[in-house]
Scaffold this motif. Structure first.
Motif, PDB file in Angstrom:
ATOM      1  N   GLN A 191       3.418  11.982  -1.497  1.00  8.07           N
ATOM      2  CA  GLN A 191       3.667  10.607  -1.077  1.00  8.07           C
ATOM      3  C   GLN A 191       4.651  10.568   0.082  1.00  8.07           C
ATOM      4  O   GLN A 191       5.613  11.336   0.148  1.00  8.07           O
ATOM      5  CB  GLN A 191       4.191   9.760  -2.234  1.00  8.07           C
TER       6      GLN A 191
ATOM      7  N   HIS B  20       1.177   5.482   0.770  1.00  8.97           N
ATOM      8  CA  HIS B  20       0.654   6.465   1.714  1.00  8.97           C
ATOM      9  C   HIS B  20       0.871   7.869   1.168  1.00  8.97           C
ATOM     10  O   HIS B  20       1.953   8.171   0.654  1.00  8.97           O
ATOM     11  CB  HIS B  20       1.358   6.320   3.063  1.00  8.97           C
TER      12      HIS B  20
ATOM     13  N   VAL C 163      -4.158   5.963   2.937  1.00  5.90           N
ATOM     14  CA  VAL C 163      -3.586   4.813   2.236  1.00  5.90           C
ATOM     15  C   VAL C 163      -4.234   4.702   0.866  1.00  5.90           C
ATOM     16  O   VAL C 163      -5.444   4.860   0.726  1.00  5.90           O
ATOM     17  CB  VAL C 163      -3.819   3.517   3.038  1.00  5.90           C
ATOM     18  N   VAL C 164      -3.403   4.439  -0.136  1.00  5.14           N
ATOM     19  CA  VAL C 164      -3.859   4.263  -1.508  1.00  5.14           C
ATOM     20  C   VAL C 164      -3.371   2.901  -1.983  1.00  5.14           C
ATOM     21  O   VAL C 164      -2.237   2.517  -1.713  1.00  5.14           O
ATOM     22  CB  VAL C 164      -3.282   5.388  -2.414  1.00  5.14           C
ATOM     23  N   ASP C 165      -4.237   2.191  -2.687  1.00  2.75           N
ATOM     24  CA  ASP C 165      -3.847   0.897  -3.233  1.00  2.75           C
ATOM     25  C   ASP C 165      -2.656   1.067  -4.174  1.00  2.75           C
ATOM     26  O   ASP C 165      -2.550   2.071  -4.888  1.00  2.75           O
ATOM     27  CB  ASP C 165      -5.028   0.282  -3.988  1.00  2.75           C
ATOM     28  N   ASN C 166      -1.771   0.095  -4.191  1.00  3.78           N
ATOM     29  CA  ASN C 166      -0.577   0.162  -5.037  1.00  3.78           C
ATOM     30  C   ASN C 166      -0.911   0.382  -6.517  1.00  3.78           C
ATOM     31  O   ASN C 166      -0.121   0.975  -7.246  1.00  3.78           O
ATOM     32  CB  ASN C 166       0.268  -1.091  -4.886  1.00  3.78           C
ATOM     33  N   SER C 167      -2.082  -0.070  -6.943  1.00  3.89           N
ATOM     34  CA  SER C 167      -2.458   0.114  -8.344  1.00  3.89           C
ATOM     35  C   SER C 167      -2.680   1.588  -8.695  1.00  3.89           C
ATOM     36  O   SER C 167      -2.685   1.951  -9.870  1.00  3.89           O
ATOM     37  CB  SER C 167      -3.722  -0.686  -8.670  1.00  3.89           C
ATOM     38  N   GLN C 168      -2.848   2.446  -7.683  1.00  2.00           N
ATOM     39  CA  GLN C 168      -3.057   3.878  -7.894  1.00  2.00           C
ATOM     40  C   GLN C 168      -1.862   4.719  -7.433  1.00  2.00           C
ATOM     41  O   GLN C 168      -1.915   5.950  -7.489  1.00  2.00           O
ATOM     42  CB  GLN C 168      -4.315   4.346  -7.146  1.00  2.00           C
ATOM     43  N   GLU C 169      -0.796   4.083  -7.003  1.00  2.00           N
ATOM     44  CA  GLU C 169       0.355   4.794  -6.439  1.00  2.00           C
ATOM     45  C   GLU C 169       0.937   5.826  -7.411  1.00  2.00           C
ATOM     46  O   GLU C 169       1.242   6.949  -7.014  1.00  2.00           O
ATOM     47  CB  GLU C 169       1.445   3.806  -6.032  1.00  2.00           C
TER      48      GLU C 169
ATOM     49  N   MET D 116       0.833  -1.177   0.000  1.00  2.00           N
ATOM     50  CA  MET D 116       0.000   0.000   0.000  1.00  2.00           C
ATOM     51  C   MET D 116       0.883   1.249   0.000  1.00  2.00           C
ATOM     52  O   MET D 116       1.947   1.262   0.589  1.00  2.00           O
ATOM     53  CB  MET D 116      -0.893   0.001   1.233  1.00  2.00           C
TER      54      MET D 116
END
Length: 73
Positions: A43, A3, A18-24, A1
């Protein structure tokens, strides 16, 4: 995840989400536009890969790193 810390116009951290890794790679756009939260998002990471240290509420973004303000009494 991933942040992301929201900062105000004084570069003070308001919250960290927290943001899903797919949206990092598009965290700012995802949080501000897709989720409709607005604001400026930077970030941060627990292992200091982004922003020098993990951002906490009240920390200050200096354009490169998050810092904890000194407490004066």
């Amino acid at each position: 995840m991933a942040h992301f810390a929201e900062i105000d116009s004084d570069n003070k951290v308001l919250r960290v989400l927290v943001v899903d890794n797919s949206q990092e790679d598009r965290g700012q756009e995802f949080l501000a536009n897709d989720l409709g939260l607005g604001g400026t998002w930077i970030q941060t990471s627990y292992n200091a890969n982004f922003g020098g240290k993990y951002a906490g509420i009240g920390d200050i973004w200096d354009g490169t790193n998050f810092t904890t303000p000194e407490v004066t009494e």
